[in-house]
Write a protein that holds these residues in place. Structure first.
Motif, PDB file in Angstrom:
ATOM      1  N   THR A 242       0.819  -1.212   0.000  1.00  0.00           N
ATOM      2  CA  THR A 242       0.000   0.000   0.000  1.00  0.00           C
ATOM      3  C   THR A 242       0.850   1.257   0.000  1.00  0.00           C
ATOM      4  O   THR A 242       0.529   2.245  -0.660  1.00  0.00           O
ATOM      5  CB  THR A 242      -0.924   0.016   1.236  1.00  0.00           C
ATOM      6  OG1 THR A 242      -1.741  -1.148   1.215  1.00  0.00           O
ATOM      7  CG2 THR A 242      -1.825   1.243   1.225  1.00  0.00           C
ATOM      8  N   THR A 243       1.947   1.239   0.742  1.00  0.00           N
ATOM      9  CA  THR A 243       2.747   2.453   0.923  1.00  0.00           C
ATOM     10  C   THR A 243       3.957   2.515   0.001  1.00  0.00           C
ATOM     11  O   THR A 243       4.696   3.490   0.025  1.00  0.00           O
ATOM     12  CB  THR A 243       3.252   2.538   2.375  1.00  0.00           C
ATOM     13  OG1 THR A 243       4.049   1.379   2.673  1.00  0.00           O
ATOM     14  CG2 THR A 243       2.086   2.598   3.348  1.00  0.00           C
ATOM     15  N   LYS A 244       4.165   1.495  -0.804  1.00  0.00           N
ATOM     16  CA  LYS A 244       5.369   1.449  -1.632  1.00  0.00           C
ATOM     17  C   LYS A 244       5.352   2.563  -2.673  1.00  0.00           C
ATOM     18  O   LYS A 244       4.389   2.744  -3.407  1.00  0.00           O
ATOM     19  CB  LYS A 244       5.461   0.089  -2.327  1.00  0.00           C
ATOM     20  CG  LYS A 244       6.760  -0.134  -3.090  1.00  0.00           C
ATOM     21  CD  LYS A 244       6.814  -1.544  -3.651  1.00  0.00           C
ATOM     22  CE  LYS A 244       6.915  -2.572  -2.561  1.00  0.00           C
ATOM     23  NZ  LYS A 244       6.995  -3.952  -3.076  1.00  0.00           N
ATOM     24  N   GLY A 245       6.410   3.316  -2.739  1.00  0.00           N
ATOM     25  CA  GLY A 245       6.519   4.392  -3.717  1.00  0.00           C
ATOM     26  C   GLY A 245       7.403   3.976  -4.881  1.00  0.00           C
ATOM     27  O   GLY A 245       7.574   2.796  -5.165  1.00  0.00           O
ATOM     28  N   PHE A 246       7.981   4.969  -5.556  1.00  0.00           N
ATOM     29  CA  PHE A 246       8.849   4.701  -6.692  1.00  0.00           C
ATOM     30  C   PHE A 246      10.289   4.971  -6.291  1.00  0.00           C
ATOM     31  O   PHE A 246      10.687   6.116  -6.090  1.00  0.00           O
ATOM     32  CB  PHE A 246       8.453   5.589  -7.883  1.00  0.00           C
ATOM     33  CG  PHE A 246       7.155   5.182  -8.527  1.00  0.00           C
ATOM     34  CD1 PHE A 246       7.119   4.160  -9.455  1.00  0.00           C
ATOM     35  CD2 PHE A 246       5.975   5.812  -8.183  1.00  0.00           C
ATOM     36  CE1 PHE A 246       5.926   3.773 -10.046  1.00  0.00           C
ATOM     37  CE2 PHE A 246       4.772   5.437  -8.769  1.00  0.00           C
ATOM     38  CZ  PHE A 246       4.750   4.414  -9.700  1.00  0.00           C
ATOM     39  N   ASP A 247      11.082   3.898  -6.158  1.00  0.00           N
ATOM     40  CA  ASP A 247      12.495   4.062  -5.863  1.00  0.00           C
ATOM     41  C   ASP A 247      13.274   4.065  -7.177  1.00  0.00           C
ATOM     42  O   ASP A 247      12.698   4.035  -8.270  1.00  0.00           O
ATOM     43  CB  ASP A 247      12.980   2.958  -4.922  1.00  0.00           C
ATOM     44  CG  ASP A 247      12.661   1.559  -5.450  1.00  0.00           C
ATOM     45  OD1 ASP A 247      12.351   1.427  -6.659  1.00  0.00           O
ATOM     46  OD2 ASP A 247      12.719   0.600  -4.666  1.00  0.00           O
ATOM     47  N   LEU A 248      14.601   4.089  -7.089  1.00  0.00           N
ATOM     48  CA  LEU A 248      15.423   4.140  -8.299  1.00  0.00           C
ATOM     49  C   LEU A 248      15.192   2.924  -9.191  1.00  0.00           C
ATOM     50  O   LEU A 248      15.175   3.036 -10.422  1.00  0.00           O
ATOM     51  CB  LEU A 248      16.901   4.242  -7.910  1.00  0.00           C
ATOM     52  CG  LEU A 248      17.378   5.617  -7.432  1.00  0.00           C
ATOM     53  CD1 LEU A 248      18.833   5.544  -7.007  1.00  0.00           C
ATOM     54  CD2 LEU A 248      17.197   6.659  -8.531  1.00  0.00           C
ATOM     55  N   GLN A 249      15.026   1.763  -8.568  1.00  0.00           N
ATOM     56  CA  GLN A 249      14.782   0.552  -9.349  1.00  0.00           C
ATOM     57  C   GLN A 249      13.471   0.661 -10.130  1.00  0.00           C
ATOM     58  O   GLN A 249      13.391   0.266 -11.297  1.00  0.00           O
ATOM     59  CB  GLN A 249      14.746  -0.662  -8.421  1.00  0.00           C
ATOM     60  CG  GLN A 249      14.551  -1.987  -9.156  1.00  0.00           C
ATOM     61  CD  GLN A 249      14.544  -3.180  -8.205  1.00  0.00           C
ATOM     62  OE1 GLN A 249      14.761  -3.030  -7.001  1.00  0.00           O
ATOM     63  NE2 GLN A 249      14.302  -4.357  -8.737  1.00  0.00           N
ATOM     64  N   SER A 250      12.446   1.225  -9.482  1.00  0.00           N
ATOM     65  CA  SER A 250      11.156   1.396 -10.147  1.00  0.00           C
ATOM     66  C   SER A 250      11.271   2.367 -11.319  1.00  0.00           C
ATOM     67  O   SER A 250      10.730   2.128 -12.404  1.00  0.00           O
ATOM     68  CB  SER A 250      10.115   1.915  -9.148  1.00  0.00           C
ATOM     69  OG  SER A 250       9.931   1.017  -8.080  1.00  0.00           O
ATOM     70  N   ILE A 251      11.979   3.469 -11.087  1.00  0.00           N
ATOM     71  CA  ILE A 251      12.137   4.476 -12.139  1.00  0.00           C
ATOM     72  C   ILE A 251      12.911   3.905 -13.323  1.00  0.00           C
ATOM     73  O   ILE A 251      12.557   4.128 -14.492  1.00  0.00           O
ATOM     74  CB  ILE A 251      12.843   5.722 -11.569  1.00  0.00           C
ATOM     75  CG1 ILE A 251      11.941   6.386 -10.522  1.00  0.00           C
ATOM     76  CG2 ILE A 251      13.183   6.713 -12.681  1.00  0.00           C
ATOM     77  CD1 ILE A 251      12.615   7.503  -9.755  1.00  0.00           C
ATOM     78  N   PHE A 252      13.969   3.146 -13.038  1.00  0.00           N
ATOM     79  CA  PHE A 252      14.751   2.526 -14.111  1.00  0.00           C
ATOM     80  C   PHE A 252      13.877   1.571 -14.922  1.00  0.00           C
ATOM     81  O   PHE A 252      13.947   1.533 -16.159  1.00  0.00           O
ATOM     82  CB  PHE A 252      15.945   1.777 -13.520  1.00  0.00           C
ATOM     83  CG  PHE A 252      16.785   1.069 -14.550  1.00  0.00           C
ATOM     84  CD1 PHE A 252      17.666   1.783 -15.354  1.00  0.00           C
ATOM     85  CD2 PHE A 252      16.683  -0.304 -14.724  1.00  0.00           C
ATOM     86  CE1 PHE A 252      18.435   1.133 -16.311  1.00  0.00           C
ATOM     87  CE2 PHE A 252      17.441  -0.960 -15.681  1.00  0.00           C
ATOM     88  CZ  PHE A 252      18.331  -0.240 -16.475  1.00  0.00           C
ATOM     89  N   CYS A 253      13.045   0.804 -14.224  1.00  0.00           N
ATOM     90  CA  CYS A 253      12.139  -0.126 -14.896  1.00  0.00           C
ATOM     91  C   CYS A 253      11.176   0.625 -15.811  1.00  0.00           C
ATOM     92  O   CYS A 253      10.932   0.215 -16.953  1.00  0.00           O
ATOM     93  CB  CYS A 253      11.367  -0.930 -13.852  1.00  0.00           C
ATOM     94  SG  CYS A 253      10.045  -1.976 -14.516  1.00  0.00           S
ATOM     95  N   MET A 254      10.641   1.741 -15.328  1.00  0.00           N
ATOM     96  CA  MET A 254       9.695   2.526 -16.122  1.00  0.00           C
ATOM     97  C   MET A 254      10.358   3.099 -17.369  1.00  0.00           C
ATOM     98  O   MET A 254       9.803   3.039 -18.470  1.00  0.00           O
ATOM     99  CB  MET A 254       9.119   3.653 -15.265  1.00  0.00           C
ATOM    100  CG  MET A 254       8.202   3.179 -14.155  1.00  0.00           C
ATOM    101  SD  MET A 254       7.849   4.474 -12.934  1.00  0.00           S
ATOM    102  CE  MET A 254       7.114   5.733 -13.973  1.00  0.00           C
ATOM    103  N   VAL A 255      11.560   3.646 -17.196  1.00  0.00           N
ATOM    104  CA  VAL A 255      12.263   4.251 -18.328  1.00  0.00           C
ATOM    105  C   VAL A 255      12.657   3.187 -19.351  1.00  0.00           C
ATOM    106  O   VAL A 255      12.508   3.374 -20.565  1.00  0.00           O
ATOM    107  CB  VAL A 255      13.512   5.011 -17.834  1.00  0.00           C
ATOM    108  CG1 VAL A 255      14.361   5.469 -19.010  1.00  0.00           C
ATOM    109  CG2 VAL A 255      13.095   6.199 -16.974  1.00  0.00           C
TER     110      VAL A 255
END
Length: 227
Positions: A141-154
């Motif tokens: 529920t509280t998980k945000g976007f860390d560097l790994q998430s951003i890299f995955c999105m890009v």
């Protein structure tokens, strides 16, 4: 988890001893809520007691002195001091350890402002999830976007991200969702319905389902045997 009443902590030597044994015995955090008892405040501010407190201490909605002097998060971050350089840096680096701690602090403040028992309970679940052990329902529920998430999105969804942020309706949906409280599903639903579009659908499908860039672990419920 052990619970101590403020008036007992301030006047009962037996309770004070139990508190000290708890923190000396490896307590991972101390949380104080709405403590206004002067004797309890004096006990907690005793240097001999302060030296035994764990690395995570939060005092909220009570004595300003306790909050100012004792509240700290892991690593010594003092979120109650918004003017400090460390807090300012944590705001700019949300994926850092301090940034994550500050996000927890903001979440706790947000929950307490709702003044109801469900959110009061969720405060403790959020803290346990962050500093003791993973609480899966809270973590997702509280998980945000860390560097790994951003890299995955890009890497995997770059065109979908660009398409969404350049489109007025899709960008409005993202802004609306960002403004929702993290566990306010009604608000999130309204945002999706209000700004529903093919671009938002493609954006969500790519990030959340095809590549799971937020690394969520939501599993479908298991049906009872024989059903």
């Amino acid at each position: 988890m052990m619970v101590f009443r403020a008036e007992q902590l301030g006047a009962d030597r037996g309770i004070q001893g139990a508190f000290l044994r708890a923190v000396e015995g490896g307590a991972q955090m101390v949380v104080g809520l709405d403590i206004t008892d002067e004797a309890a405040e004096a006990f907690l501010l005793d240097p001999r007691v302060m030296s035994k407190l764990p690395s995570v201490v939060l005092f909220m909605d009570g004595s300003e002195t306790l909050s100012r002097e004792l509240t700290q998060l892991q690593g010594g971050l003092r979120p109650q001091d918004p003017g400090s350089w460390r807090t300012a840096l944590a705001r700019r680096l949300p994926w850092s350890s301090d940034g994550q701690g500050l996000e927890v602090w903001d979440t706790v403040q947000q929950l307490l402002r709702r003044h109801d028992s469900d959110n009061f309970l969720f405060v403790y679940l959020v803290l346990v999830n962050q500093y003791v052990t993973t609480v899966r329902q809270v973590a997702d529920t509280t998980k945000g976007f860390d560097l790994q998430s951003i890299f995955c999105m890009v890497k995997n969804c770059g065109s979908k991200v660009v398409g969404c942020v350049q489109d007025t309706t899709c960008k409005s949906a993202l802004d609306c969702l960002q403004a929702c409280s993290f566990n306010d599903q009604v608000c999130q639903y309204r945002c999706i319905v209000s700004y529903e579009s093919p671009l938002l659908e493609q954006f969500s499908l790519c990030i959340l389902q095809l590549h799971n860039c937020r690394n969520l672990d939501a599993k479908p419920p298991l049906l009872p045997g024989g059903v």
